[in-house]
Each structure stands twice: as structure tokens, then as C-alpha cells.
Design a protein around this motif. Structure first.
Motif, PDB file in Angstrom:
ATOM      1  N   GLN A 390       0.818  -1.207   0.000  1.00 23.72           N
ATOM      2  CA  GLN A 390       0.000   0.000   0.000  1.00 23.72           C
ATOM      3  C   GLN A 390       0.858   1.266   0.000  1.00 23.72           C
ATOM      4  OE1 GLN A 390      -3.270   0.142   2.867  1.00 23.72           O
ATOM      5  NE2 GLN A 390      -3.207  -2.087   3.063  1.00 23.72           N
ATOM      6  N   GLU A 391       1.968   1.245   0.762  1.00 25.92           N
ATOM      7  CA  GLU A 391       2.774   2.454   0.877  1.00 25.92           C
ATOM      8  C   GLU A 391       3.470   2.821  -0.429  1.00 25.92           C
ATOM      9  OE1 GLU A 391       5.256  -0.964   2.629  1.00 25.92           O
ATOM     10  OE2 GLU A 391       3.161  -0.300   2.618  1.00 25.92           O
ATOM     11  N   ASN A 392       3.617   1.859  -1.338  1.00 23.30           N
ATOM     12  CA  ASN A 392       4.173   2.173  -2.648  1.00 23.30           C
ATOM     13  C   ASN A 392       3.105   2.643  -3.628  1.00 23.30           C
ATOM     14  OD1 ASN A 392       6.290  -0.432  -1.856  1.00 23.30           O
ATOM     15  ND2 ASN A 392       7.126   1.552  -2.423  1.00 23.30           N
ATOM     16  N   LEU A 393       1.865   2.244  -3.381  1.00 29.34           N
ATOM     17  CA  LEU A 393       0.764   2.760  -4.180  1.00 29.34           C
ATOM     18  C   LEU A 393       0.509   4.220  -3.855  1.00 29.34           C
ATOM     19  CD1 LEU A 393      -1.661   2.484  -6.090  1.00 29.34           C
ATOM     20  CD2 LEU A 393      -2.953   1.490  -4.173  1.00 29.34           C
ATOM     21  N   ILE A 394       0.462   4.563  -2.574  1.00 30.18           N
ATOM     22  CA  ILE A 394       0.322   5.944  -2.114  1.00 30.18           C
ATOM     23  C   ILE A 394       0.723   5.973  -0.643  1.00 30.18           C
ATOM     24  CG2 ILE A 394      -2.093   5.738  -1.375  1.00 30.18           C
ATOM     25  CD1 ILE A 394      -0.637   8.758  -3.252  1.00 30.18           C
ATOM     26  N   THR A 395       1.404   7.014  -0.229  1.00 25.66           N
ATOM     27  CA  THR A 395       1.862   7.049   1.161  1.00 25.66           C
ATOM     28  C   THR A 395       0.673   7.245   2.101  1.00 25.66           C
ATOM     29  OG1 THR A 395       2.219   9.442   1.225  1.00 25.66           O
ATOM     30  CG2 THR A 395       4.048   8.082   0.445  1.00 25.66           C
ATOM     31  N   PRO A 396       0.664   6.578   3.253  1.00 23.23           N
ATOM     32  CA  PRO A 396      -0.423   6.767   4.224  1.00 23.23           C
ATOM     33  C   PRO A 396      -0.586   8.224   4.650  1.00 23.23           C
ATOM     34  CG  PRO A 396       0.871   4.827   4.791  1.00 23.23           C
ATOM     35  CD  PRO A 396       1.604   5.524   3.685  1.00 23.23           C
ATOM     36  N   ASP A 397       0.531   8.959   4.739  1.00 20.06           N
ATOM     37  CA  ASP A 397       0.447  10.362   5.141  1.00 20.06           C
ATOM     38  C   ASP A 397      -0.345  11.178   4.127  1.00 20.06           C
ATOM     39  OD1 ASP A 397       1.391  12.662   6.884  1.00 20.06           O
ATOM     40  OD2 ASP A 397       2.200  13.280   4.949  1.00 20.06           O
ATOM     41  N   THR A 398      -0.155  10.886   2.849  1.00 22.16           N
ATOM     42  CA  THR A 398      -0.898  11.603   1.809  1.00 22.16           C
ATOM     43  C   THR A 398      -2.391  11.334   1.938  1.00 22.16           C
ATOM     44  OG1 THR A 398       0.976  11.583   0.286  1.00 22.16           O
ATOM     45  CG2 THR A 398      -1.204  11.833  -0.681  1.00 22.16           C
ATOM     46  N   VAL A 399      -2.750  10.079   2.157  1.00 23.37           N
ATOM     47  CA  VAL A 399      -4.166   9.731   2.321  1.00 23.37           C
ATOM     48  C   VAL A 399      -4.753  10.463   3.520  1.00 23.37           C
ATOM     49  CG1 VAL A 399      -5.785   7.844   2.796  1.00 23.37           C
ATOM     50  CG2 VAL A 399      -3.877   7.487   1.216  1.00 23.37           C
ATOM     51  N   ARG A 400      -4.023  10.494   4.634  1.00 24.50           N
ATOM     52  CA  ARG A 400      -4.518  11.178   5.833  1.00 24.50           C
ATOM     53  C   ARG A 400      -4.736  12.667   5.574  1.00 24.50           C
ATOM     54  NH1 ARG A 400      -0.825   7.633   8.538  1.00 24.50           N
ATOM     55  NH2 ARG A 400       0.791   9.246   8.520  1.00 24.50           N
ATOM     56  N   ARG A 401      -3.789  13.294   4.909  1.00 22.32           N
ATOM     57  CA  ARG A 401      -3.894  14.735   4.672  1.00 22.32           C
ATOM     58  C   ARG A 401      -5.087  15.078   3.786  1.00 22.32           C
ATOM     59  NH1 ARG A 401       0.673  17.817   6.130  1.00 22.32           N
ATOM     60  NH2 ARG A 401       2.364  16.556   6.995  1.00 22.32           N
ATOM     61  N   VAL A 402      -5.306  14.290   2.742  1.00 22.38           N
ATOM     62  CA  VAL A 402      -6.435  14.566   1.847  1.00 22.38           C
ATOM     63  C   VAL A 402      -7.762  14.310   2.559  1.00 22.38           C
ATOM     64  CG1 VAL A 402      -7.568  13.885  -0.300  1.00 22.38           C
ATOM     65  CG2 VAL A 402      -5.083  14.114  -0.237  1.00 22.38           C
ATOM     66  N   CYS A 403      -7.802  13.279   3.403  1.00 22.34           N
ATOM     67  CA  CYS A 403      -9.046  12.981   4.130  1.00 22.34           C
ATOM     68  C   CYS A 403      -9.328  13.993   5.233  1.00 22.34           C
ATOM     69  CB  CYS A 403      -8.991  11.568   4.716  1.00 22.34           C
ATOM     70  SG  CYS A 403      -9.115  10.253   3.496  1.00 22.34           S
ATOM     71  N   TRP A 404      -8.285  14.547   5.847  1.00 16.64           N
ATOM     72  CA  TRP A 404      -8.477  15.518   6.921  1.00 16.64           C
ATOM     73  C   TRP A 404      -8.943  16.860   6.368  1.00 16.64           C
ATOM     74  CZ3 TRP A 404      -9.282  15.236  11.839  1.00 16.64           C
ATOM     75  CH2 TRP A 404      -9.136  16.360  12.653  1.00 16.64           C
ATOM     76  N   GLU A 405      -8.353  17.274   5.251  1.00 15.71           N
ATOM     77  CA  GLU A 405      -8.738  18.530   4.613  1.00 15.71           C
ATOM     78  C   GLU A 405      -9.041  18.273   3.139  1.00 15.71           C
ATOM     79  OE1 GLU A 405      -5.842  21.544   5.209  1.00 15.71           O
ATOM     80  OE2 GLU A 405      -6.113  21.635   7.383  1.00 15.71           O
ATOM     81  N   PRO A 406     -10.200  17.704   2.833  1.00 14.52           N
ATOM     82  CA  PRO A 406     -10.531  17.404   1.439  1.00 14.52           C
ATOM     83  C   PRO A 406     -10.821  18.672   0.650  1.00 14.52           C
ATOM     84  CG  PRO A 406     -12.398  16.921   2.862  1.00 14.52           C
ATOM     85  CD  PRO A 406     -11.261  17.294   3.760  1.00 14.52           C
ATOM     86  N   PRO A 407     -10.732  18.613  -0.667  1.00 14.14           N
ATOM     87  CA  PRO A 407     -11.090  19.780  -1.486  1.00 14.14           C
ATOM     88  C   PRO A 407     -12.544  20.183  -1.244  1.00 14.14           C
ATOM     89  CG  PRO A 407     -10.021  18.068  -2.806  1.00 14.14           C
ATOM     90  CD  PRO A 407     -10.318  17.457  -1.484  1.00 14.14           C
ATOM     91  N   LYS A 408     -12.831  21.465  -1.428  1.00 15.22           N
ATOM     92  CA  LYS A 408     -14.199  21.945  -1.220  1.00 15.22           C
ATOM     93  C   LYS A 408     -15.162  21.275  -2.197  1.00 15.22           C
ATOM     94  CE  LYS A 408     -12.894  26.420   0.720  1.00 15.22           C
ATOM     95  NZ  LYS A 408     -12.946  27.896   0.573  1.00 15.22           N
TER      96      LYS A 408
END
Length: 442
Positions: A390-408
Motif C-alpha cells: 500500500q505504501e508504494n501505491l500511495i503514502t499513508p500520510d498523503t491519504v490522511r492529509r487529503v481525508c483531513w482537509e478534502p477539497p471543497k
């Protein structure tokens, strides 16, 4: 054709080390289908062959400018990719400098360079500019290579290639055995490479580490192409080659092992003072900080706040084989921390620049917690279908950041932009954005 290429050609892609099965395409564009077929699995390949000696023997160690110039000319005249490796003295010396550099290129053979005797290898780096460098776990070696003037413009990382291709074991030995059918002797991986002169068995081991690296690269390139992942790998390799040097870590003393036991600010100050004192001594003596004073001893002193040298000497890590003068320097560090005014004591935790820890999301923002749960499940399922971590598909930190502050406005474009803004490559955006759109819209 080399011996290793003969072996690889005879067995296509060997599966001795747990390589991915030969599968077809999937519903995801350009992605493999990891589902096993009706067969019980691939037939065992022939027994792996121990690789005992470099093809041209152990090359002499290059330790003067004349020999280095001759070697640079030979490698500049070579052809194809160049295999590169470096040996450090982790756990023995201060820092992560290179103490041996190994290279191999078609038409030039193998070379071993002593970067202590030849500390400036920028001429070699320039001669190999534009040539693809083949490294295993490139991010581990690139910092020490950069220090001596060697910076690749193009690279192929065989460890990362193995991860993307779905190999469960991606150490160099496992990959060489699983893909090429040869066994590398790994008994000297953790020795003190600052030793001089380097023993012949160590030099043999070092030369063998680059012996088959280009052959491994060629076989993995074919496998990535077969799985439809070669372009993904190329984007990853380009990102590694283009990455700037890492910023110095803020408050590195906070990474002291056992810090979770230290709660009070005064105790944190003792950890900081002892860590910084140890670091100065280790740097001056050019030894690993752990050889000066253990992390466990630092934490023990912080928890105990010893009043004097006699109390300190009774603590674990301080009493045995430690002279009076050493004890006094550590007690002085403790006393400096104890004398600090409250305003100068370190804060209990580091400032949080990103989202809070996921365990706190349910209380702080239940909607964000639900988004993260859905996103994690979607990313996990996609990674499983693609047969990669999973971490090579996308980093967990990136997923967390997008989920915490998603686009409007949640759509493929906005989520893709958010992913790119956090450093995701184009192939990752293409695959992960639809998953996150679904999670964020739920």
C-alpha cells in the motif's frame, strides 16, 4: 550474454524467492491481476547456485588519483547502465559516510574505490552523467554518494522495482536468488567498513554485490513491463533522482529510544542535554553515538534526575567500565538541564504540522474519521489487486492529509490536484484519485 542472463533466459523469471506468478491483465488499466489461476503454483526452479567469486576476480582497491583517473576513463568508455553500491560503517562511526564504493559496467568490469583515500569522486560522477545508475535501495546510498560528488541523473532501483512487481522479499540476496538463481554471501553486511586495510573476504563480498545488479535490473524491467507497471516504476525512479537532499531533522534528540517513558519537561531537558553532549563527543571521536552512551542510559538518567555522580554511577548504563571523568561530564549535563528556567524547558511534544494522529479523529472530527476509514479500505483493496504494498501505491500520510482537509469540491480533478500537491506521481494520481473521490463522497 552473461551467466546470470543465461540463467534468467532459461527460466524466464524464476520463482525460487517468491516472485509473482505469471498472470494476465486486470480490469485496472495497465495493472496485473494477482488472482491465482487454477494451477497449484509455479514448478520449483533449479537449485540456486552459490556465487563465490567475481567474474574477473577481486579488483584492486583504488586509493590514489592516478588509479582513479584510469578507472574513470574506463567507465566513461563502457556501455549500458552502471551498477553502483556503497558500504558505510553504521553502528561503528559517526554519520553515514561511504567507506567503500563499488561499481560495475559492461566494457569496464568492476571497480572498488576507497573514498577515504579518494574523497572527491565528482569527476566520476560527471563521467557517468546521463548514464543510468542501478542501485538497490537507492535512498539509502544516495546521501553518502552525494557527499563525495556522485549524483545520478537517471537511476533504476532494484529494491523498489521488486516492491512494485509484488515480490514479498526484496533484499538484494533474496532478489538475486529468486530472479537470477544465484546465492550471494551476505555475511559481511554489518561489518566495520572503516577498517583499513579491508580484508579480502570483505572485498570479495563487496565486488559480488554489484556483480549481478545490471542483470537483475534487466530481468525486473521485463517483469515490470509484463505486468504493465514499467512506466510507474520509471516515474518513481525519476522522483528519487530529482529529490533534493533531506532537510536536517528537527529536534533529533526526541527520537531517543524509550522516549515514551519520559513525561515531565525537566526530564525532557535532561534527555536533550545528554543527547547533545553525546552527539558532540561522538562527532569529535568519529564513533557511533551508541558507543559513547546508550539511549537506555539517557532515558534512565532523565527519569532518575540523579543528584550527584555517586547516584549516577548506580544507574544502569553508567556504572560499568565508566571512569570518574566520564561520569562527571554526564552529571554536568544533567545538572545543566536541572538548572534551566521553566521557560527554557522543551515542550512535551513536537508541534503538529499535519493532521492529528488517526486514533484521535473519531473525537475531533467523526466525519473525517469515516472518510479515512473508507479511503484506507479502498486503497488497501486496490493495492491488493495491483499486487504491491500500500505504501508504494500511495503514502499513508498523503491519504490522511487529503481525508483531513478534502477539497471543497470533490471530483477527480480536485482530488488529483490535492494528491499531486502532496507529492504523488502521475500514475498514483490516476489510480488513487477515483478511490479517494468515492471515499470522500460517501
Amino acid at each position: 550474454m552473461t551467466d546470470a542472463q543465461d540463467t534468467a533466459a532459461d527460466s524466464s523469471l524464476r520463482t525460487t524467492g517468491g516472485a509473482p506468478p505469471d498472470d494476465g491483465g486486470s480490469s485496472v488499466t495497465g495493472a496485473p491481476n494477482p488472482e491465482p489461476g487454477p494451477e497449484a503454483g509455479p514448478e520449483p526452479g533449479p537449485e540456486p547456485v552459490p556465487l563465490l567469486e567475481p567474474r574477473e576476480g577481486i579488483p584492486p582497491v583504488i586509493a590514489d588519483e592516478t588509479a582513479l583517473a584510469e578507472m574513470i576513463a574506463a567507465f566513461a568508455a563502457g556501455s549500458g547502465p552502471v551498477a553502483v553500491d556503497a558500504e558505510r560503517a553504521s553502528g561503528y562511526r559517526y554519520g553515514q559516510r561511504a567507506y567503500l564504493v563499488q561499481l560495475r559496467r559492461e566494457g569496464a568490469g568492476s571497480a572498488l574505490i576507497d573514498p577515504v583515500a579518494c574523497p572527491d569522486l565528482s569527476g566520476l560522477g560527471e563521467a557517468l552523467s546521463g548514464v543510468e545508475w542501478v542501485l538497490h535501495a537507492a535512498t539509502q546510498d544516495l546521501p553518502c554518494l552525494r557527499e563525495i560528488g556522485m549524483v545520478p541523473t537517471s537511476l533504476f532501483d532494484t529494491e523498489l522495482a521488486g516492491r512494485l512487481a509484488g515480490f514479498p522479499r526484496v533484499g538484494l540476496g533474496a532478489m538475486v536468488e529468486g530472479v537470477l538463481g544465484f546465492v550471494l554471501e551476505k555475511g559481511h553486511s554489518a561489518v566495520d567498513w572503516s577498517t583499513r586495510p579491508l580484508p579480502e573476504p570483505w572485498l570479495r563480498y563487496a565486488a559480488l554485490d554489484v556483480e549481478l545488479l545490471v542483470d537483475l535490473r534487466d530481468a525486473l524491467e521485463k517483469e515490470l513491463d509484463r505486468q504493465g507497471k514499467l512506466e510507474w516504476a520509471r516515474q518513481e525512479f525519476d522522483a528519487i533522482a530529482a529529490a533534493p537532499p533531506a532537510e536536517p531533522r528537527k529536534d533529533p534528540w526526541r527520537r531517543t529510544s524509550g522516549m515514551h517513558k519520559v513525561r515531565r519537561r525537566r526530564q525532557l531537558a535532561v534527555v536533550r542535554e545528554l543527547w547533545q553532549t553525546r552527539d558532540r563527543i561522538a562527532q569529535r571521536r568519529d564513533v557511533s553515538p551508541g558507543k559513547v552512551l546508550s539511549d537506555a542510559a539517557i532515558v534512565e538518567a532523565a527519569l532518575s534526575l540523579p543528584a550527584n555522580v555517586h547516584v549516577l554511577a548506580g544507574l544502569s548504563g553508567f556504572g560499568q567500565r565508566m571512569g570518574r571523568r566520564q561520569l562527571e561530564q554526564w552529571q554536568a549535563a544533567v545538572d545543566r538541564a536541572k538548572a534551566l528556567p521553566e521557560a527554557q524547558l522543551p515542550a512535551p511534544g513536537q508541534p503538529v504540522t499535519g493532521p492529528p494522529p488517526p486514533r484521535a479523529w473519531a473525537d475531533k472530527d467523526p466525519a473525517a474519521a469515516a472518510r479515512l476509514s473508507a479511503a484506507r479500505a479502498g486503497v488497501s483493496a486496490l493495492a491488493e489487486r495491483l499486487n504491491m504494498p500500500q505504501e508504494n501505491l500511495i503514502t499513508p500520510d498523503t491519504v490522511r492529509r487529503v481525508c483531513w482537509e478534502p477539497p471543497k469540491v470533490v471530483d477527480l480533478g480536485s482530488v488529483g490536484d490535492a494528491l499531486s500537491g502532496h507529492g504523488a506521481r502521475a500514475w498514483q494520481v490516476e489510480l488513487v484519485a477515483p478511490v479517494l473521490v468515492s471515499a470522500l463522497s460517501a
